[in-house]
Write a protein that holds these residues in place. Structure first.
Motif, PDB file in Angstrom:
ATOM      1  N   LYS A  39      23.788 -81.127  38.644  1.00  0.00           N
ATOM      2  CA  LYS A  39      23.471 -81.019  37.223  1.00  0.00           C
ATOM      3  C   LYS A  39      24.681 -81.382  36.369  1.00  0.00           C
ATOM      4  O   LYS A  39      24.566 -82.104  35.367  1.00  0.00           O
ATOM      5  CB  LYS A  39      23.006 -79.596  36.903  1.00  0.00           C
ATOM      6  N   LEU A  49      21.893 -83.840  34.709  1.00  0.00           N
ATOM      7  CA  LEU A  49      20.461 -83.789  34.987  1.00  0.00           C
ATOM      8  C   LEU A  49      19.805 -82.636  34.253  1.00  0.00           C
ATOM      9  O   LEU A  49      20.415 -81.591  34.016  1.00  0.00           O
ATOM     10  CB  LEU A  49      20.228 -83.639  36.491  1.00  0.00           C
ATOM     11  N   SER A  50      18.547 -82.818  33.937  1.00  0.00           N
ATOM     12  CA  SER A  50      17.751 -81.730  33.382  1.00  0.00           C
ATOM     13  C   SER A  50      17.206 -80.881  34.518  1.00  0.00           C
ATOM     14  O   SER A  50      17.187 -81.295  35.688  1.00  0.00           O
ATOM     15  CB  SER A  50      16.592 -82.294  32.555  1.00  0.00           C
ATOM     16  N   GLU A  65      14.351 -82.639  36.264  1.00  0.00           N
ATOM     17  CA  GLU A  65      14.767 -83.625  37.263  1.00  0.00           C
ATOM     18  C   GLU A  65      15.206 -82.944  38.553  1.00  0.00           C
ATOM     19  O   GLU A  65      14.888 -83.413  39.655  1.00  0.00           O
ATOM     20  CB  GLU A  65      15.892 -84.484  36.692  1.00  0.00           C
ATOM     21  N   LEU A  94      12.117 -81.769  40.429  1.00  0.00           N
ATOM     22  CA  LEU A  94      11.415 -82.850  41.102  1.00  0.00           C
ATOM     23  C   LEU A  94      12.095 -83.212  42.416  1.00  0.00           C
ATOM     24  O   LEU A  94      11.428 -83.474  43.429  1.00  0.00           O
ATOM     25  CB  LEU A  94      11.348 -84.074  40.185  1.00  0.00           C
ATOM     26  N   LEU A  95      13.432 -83.225  42.430  1.00  0.00           N
ATOM     27  CA  LEU A  95      14.148 -83.505  43.665  1.00  0.00           C
ATOM     28  C   LEU A  95      13.800 -82.507  44.761  1.00  0.00           C
ATOM     29  O   LEU A  95      13.738 -82.849  45.945  1.00  0.00           O
ATOM     30  CB  LEU A  95      15.658 -83.484  43.417  1.00  0.00           C
ATOM     31  N   TYR A 103      20.571 -90.751  40.118  1.00  0.00           N
ATOM     32  CA  TYR A 103      19.420 -89.863  40.315  1.00  0.00           C
ATOM     33  C   TYR A 103      18.288 -90.584  41.023  1.00  0.00           C
ATOM     34  O   TYR A 103      17.641 -90.017  41.913  1.00  0.00           O
ATOM     35  CB  TYR A 103      18.943 -89.336  38.960  1.00  0.00           C
ATOM     36  N   SER A 104      18.022 -91.829  40.651  1.00  0.00           N
ATOM     37  CA  SER A 104      16.914 -92.563  41.261  1.00  0.00           C
ATOM     38  C   SER A 104      17.136 -92.756  42.756  1.00  0.00           C
ATOM     39  O   SER A 104      16.198 -92.649  43.554  1.00  0.00           O
ATOM     40  CB  SER A 104      16.728 -93.912  40.571  1.00  0.00           C
ATOM     41  N   LEU A 152      16.442 -89.487  44.454  1.00  0.00           N
ATOM     42  CA  LEU A 152      15.004 -89.237  44.521  1.00  0.00           C
ATOM     43  C   LEU A 152      14.370 -90.016  45.672  1.00  0.00           C
ATOM     44  O   LEU A 152      13.521 -89.485  46.399  1.00  0.00           O
ATOM     45  CB  LEU A 152      14.340 -89.613  43.199  1.00  0.00           C
ATOM     46  N   ARG A 164      10.636 -78.007  34.689  1.00  0.00           N
ATOM     47  CA  ARG A 164      10.208 -78.564  33.408  1.00  0.00           C
ATOM     48  C   ARG A 164      10.181 -77.493  32.318  1.00  0.00           C
ATOM     49  O   ARG A 164      10.603 -77.724  31.177  1.00  0.00           O
ATOM     50  CB  ARG A 164       8.829 -79.216  33.548  1.00  0.00           C
ATOM     51  N   ASP A 187      13.690 -76.550  31.128  1.00  0.00           N
ATOM     52  CA  ASP A 187      14.294 -77.458  30.152  1.00  0.00           C
ATOM     53  C   ASP A 187      13.928 -77.079  28.727  1.00  0.00           C
ATOM     54  O   ASP A 187      14.707 -77.273  27.798  1.00  0.00           O
ATOM     55  CB  ASP A 187      13.831 -78.899  30.424  1.00  0.00           C
TER      56      ASP A 187
END
Length: 432
Positions: free
Chosen positions: A53, A58-59, A62, A65-66, A114-115, A118, A389, A392
């Motif tokens: 983070k 990162l939020s 995010e 999701l990881l 980040y991508s 992921l 989410r 955030d």
């Protein structure tokens, strides 16, 4: 036309060997080790949330999701990959799975964005998707039938140990050598086991130990076939799938976010937060085993009591978690969090017994795969993602305060299942 499925998982002997063998225990040890590696690769990410983070800005969404994408891939791919392993060979499939999640973990160690991280986490999920169902099939086939229940429970406990080690070791390594080193160490360890496994565990040797009964389960027409509609044929089993999955919404979110919670609200460094979270995971595992034992004992004469207990575990975890998150950080909050963690996964045992009792024995393999699907798609995947989410928008503490709602919904679904449970059991027993 009804979809049909084999009556039992191919390769699991009807009777198995008469006695235990040294080779059988070697197979168990290596399969158990790979299961630990599986969950270490899954959980190490949660220990390094604070570092990721801060480094990549990162939020929480995010980060969630990881974490959740691994369970999502497991839920989506368990069925097809398990069927592919049955056709291609279980030992080769297990080694390939382990190599895939290990290389994916190593890829996470060198990710620069980040991508890329992921993508690595998606591939971890692909590698882990069918390991549980295929691994237990290999283990069971080389032991006498009288030990299967014990071995199944012991094997699945490897998931708990892997979570604890993934969070604790990952946090320790990340604190001293950085988060990349944590992924690298766990990835290399898994890769070493993936190379060793097929060198020691051989399909032919397993077939010899399992005996002729194993070979009789292979091939067209080798076993009676039953419509997959029976997996959802009665109201109680449908509610059991849903209730167990929804309860794991909270049970999936808490392990993912507890290290971050202790880091943010208790001002713990990454390694200390990882150790604290690992302790709570141990409490969760002990609660899972204890609640299952209590349910078995209480339901010996009244089968529906296990459903009342499952509902009670859901309500109890909701109350304890709600009270804990109303308190400021401190010992009383930690005690209540411990109670919540002890109960939050306690429904898995009763739910598994319900599914086994409410589906034909010929379809128990498919029934538990369906339960696993519900666990991942209703709970383990969306729990961390949705919590991130919400965090955030309103902060992590307030986001965690929504988790008791899922536990209450699950408890109510269990109560609804109880209304038809005995009638559905009788209807299943009356079928030829």
């Amino acid at each position: 036309m009804a979809v049909i499925a084999p009556a039992a998982n191919p390769g699991i002997a009807a009777s198995g060997p008469r006695d235990t063998t040294f080779y059988g225990w070697v197979v168990f040890a290596l399969s158990f080790g790979l299961l630990i590696s599986d969950y270490m690769a899954r959980q190490v990410l949660n220990a390094v949330f604070p570092l990721l983070k801060a480094e990549w800005a990162l939020s929480d969404a995010e980060l969630g999701l990881l974490s959740g994408v691994v369970a999502l891939m497991v839920g989506l791919l368990t069925f097809p990959l398990s069927l592919a392993a049955d056709r291609w060979g279980r030992v080769r499939s297990l080694a390939l799975m382990a190599a895939l999640w290990s290389f994916a973990t190593l890829f996470c160690a060198i990710a620069t964005s980040y991508s890329q991280m992921l993508v690595g986490r998606v591939m971890v999920g692909v590698g882990e998707a069918a390991y549980g169902s295929v691994g237990i099939a290999v283990v069971i086939s080389v032991f006498p039938q009288r030990l299967r229940a014990t071995l199944s429970a012991a094997f699945m406990a490897g998931g708990l140990f892997g979570q604890v080690l993934g969070v604790a070791i990952g946090g320790e390594i990340a604190a001293s050598h950085g988060w990349r080193a944590a992924f690298a160490v766990i990835g290399v360890g898994g890769l070493a086991l993936a190379i060793l496994y097929p060198l020691v565990v051989r399909e032919k040797r397993i077939a010899e130990i399992a005996g002729s009964a194993a070979s009789k389960t292979h091939g067209p027409g080798a076993a009676p076939r039953t419509s997959l509609r029976a997996l959802f044929a009665n109201r109680s089993v449908r509610l059991a799938y849903c209730a167990s999955g929804v309860q794991l919404f909270a049970a999936g979110a808490l392990p993912a976010w507890l290290p971050s919670y202790f880091n943010r609200y208790y001002a713990m460094p990454v390694d200390a937060a990882g150790r604290m979270a690992a302790l709570f995971l141990l409490v969760c595992g002990c609660g899972m085993i204890f609640c299952g034992m209590v349910s078995d004992r209480a339901a010996q004469r009244r089968p529906d009591r296990k459903i009342l207990l499952a509902s009670g575990y859901g309500f109890g975890s909701a109350i304890a978690l709600c009270l804990a998150l109303m308190l400021p950080p401190g010992l009383p909050q930690l005690i209540l969090l411990g109670i919540a963690m002890f109960l939050v996964a306690g429904t898995t045992g009763p739910a598994g017994a319900m599914v086994a009792n409410l589906t034909p024995a010929a379809l128990h393999g498919s029934a538990f795969a369906t339960l696993t699907l519900a666990h991942n798609l209703l709970g383990l995947a969306p729990g961390p993602i949705a919590t991130g989410r919400i965090a955030d928008a309103i902060g992590l503490l307030d986001a965690l305060r929504f988790l008791p709602i899922a536990a209450v919904i699950a408890a109510l679904l269990f109560l609804a299942a109880r209304r038809s449970y005995l009638a559905d059991l009788q209807a299943l027993a009356s079928q030829p």
